[in-house]
Design a protein around this motif. Structure first.
Motif, short mmCIF file in Angstrom:
data_model
loop_
_atom_site.label_atom_id
_atom_site.label_comp_id
_atom_site.label_asym_id
_atom_site.label_seq_id
_atom_site.Cartn_x
_atom_site.Cartn_y
_atom_site.Cartn_z
N ILE A 96 0.88 -1.58 0.07
CA ILE A 96 0.14 0.00 0.34
C ILE A 96 0.61 1.45 -0.29
CG2 ILE A 96 -1.72 1.67 1.33
CD1 ILE A 96 -2.80 -1.53 1.81
N PHE A 97 1.61 1.71 1.16
CA PHE A 97 2.49 2.31 1.23
C PHE A 97 3.20 2.81 -0.49
CE2 PHE A 97 7.33 3.82 1.46
CZ PHE A 97 6.79 5.53 2.74
N GLN A 98 3.73 1.51 -0.85
CA GLN A 98 4.52 1.94 -2.61
C GLN A 98 3.27 2.01 -3.62
OE1 GLN A 98 6.43 -1.87 -2.77
NE2 GLN A 98 7.98 -1.96 -2.00
N ALA A 99 2.54 1.56 -3.10
CA ALA A 99 1.34 2.34 -3.92
C ALA A 99 1.05 3.75 -4.38
CB ALA A 99 0.00 1.00 -4.25
N ILE A 100 1.31 4.18 -3.02
CA ILE A 100 0.87 5.25 -2.92
C ILE A 100 1.88 6.45 -2.92
CG2 ILE A 100 0.10 7.61 -0.32
CD1 ILE A 100 -1.19 4.90 1.17
N ASP A 101 3.08 5.92 -2.98
CA ASP A 101 4.24 6.58 -2.90
C ASP A 101 4.48 7.22 -4.30
OD1 ASP A 101 6.51 8.43 -2.73
OD2 ASP A 101 7.85 5.72 -2.29
N THR A 102 4.01 7.87 -4.85
CA THR A 102 3.55 7.84 -6.67
C THR A 102 4.89 8.72 -6.97
OG1 THR A 102 2.71 10.35 -6.13
CG2 THR A 102 1.55 8.67 -6.58
N ASP A 103 6.11 9.34 -6.04
CA ASP A 103 7.56 9.80 -6.46
C ASP A 103 8.03 9.42 -6.54
OD1 ASP A 103 7.67 10.32 -3.93
OD2 ASP A 103 7.10 12.43 -3.63
N GLY A 104 8.10 7.91 -6.37
CA GLY A 104 8.83 6.94 -5.42
C GLY A 104 10.09 6.98 -4.84
N SER A 105 10.08 8.60 -3.52
CA SER A 105 10.63 9.04 -2.45
C SER A 105 10.98 7.68 -1.41
CB SER A 105 9.80 9.97 -2.40
OG SER A 105 8.97 10.17 -1.12
N ASN A 106 10.07 7.02 -1.29
CA ASN A 106 10.77 5.90 0.21
C ASN A 106 10.04 6.68 1.71
OD1 ASN A 106 10.99 3.66 -1.75
ND2 ASN A 106 13.16 4.09 -1.08
N SER A 107 8.78 7.57 0.68
CA SER A 107 8.42 8.42 1.56
C SER A 107 7.09 8.78 1.67
CB SER A 107 8.71 9.64 2.27
OG SER A 107 9.16 10.43 1.81
N LEU A 108 6.00 9.62 2.71
CA LEU A 108 4.73 10.23 2.16
C LEU A 108 4.88 11.95 2.41
CD1 LEU A 108 2.06 6.74 2.26
CD2 LEU A 108 3.28 7.66 0.33
N ASP A 109 4.81 12.12 1.45
CA ASP A 109 4.27 13.60 1.63
C ASP A 109 2.57 13.77 2.56
OD1 ASP A 109 3.18 14.00 -0.72
OD2 ASP A 109 4.63 14.82 -1.35
N ARG A 110 2.32 15.07 2.37
CA ARG A 110 0.96 15.59 3.09
C ARG A 110 0.15 15.13 1.77
NH1 ARG A 110 -3.03 16.38 2.69
NH2 ARG A 110 -4.73 17.59 3.89
#
Length: 114
Positions: free
Chosen positions: A46-60
């Protein structure tokens, strides 16, 4: 002598019972560990699917879009931007402005709001 034998047998039986209880506890915790591993694996996907910019972190913004999509799919009550901000800030433990996987996993597992 009989009481000494009884005490020795009782101690041996005690250790047998303790050993069996430890074995059962390890089996149960093994199942829990396996379940936790499966849950973490799913959360990682799920995390990887949400991480649309591929930064290995999720922004707001990525969190906001994901929560909006989730509420649309579940036809649930949408979280307000303020509620999303509060959730984000609560789980951004290192104040980086991004949620790393462990922070995201905590958000998933400790928030009844989502």
């Amino acid at each position: 002598l009989i009481s000494l034998v009884f005490v020795i047998l009782s101690i041996q039986q005690f250790f047998v019972v303790v050993h069996e209880l430890i074995a059962v506890a390890l089996i149960i915790s093994g199942f829990r560990l396996a379940q936790l591993t499966q849950i973490r694996d799913q959360a990682q996907k799920i995390f990887q699917a949400i991480d649309t910019d591929g930064s290995n972190s999720l922004d707001r913004n990525e969190i906001g879009i994901a929560l909006e999509e989730l509420t649309n799919r579940l036809k649930g009550k949408a979280l307000s931007p303020e509620a999303i901000d509060a959730l984000f800030l609560q789980h951004d433990k290192d104040n980086s402005g991004h949620l790393e996987f462990d922070e995201f996993f905590e958000l998933l597992t400790h928030c009844p709001e989502i």
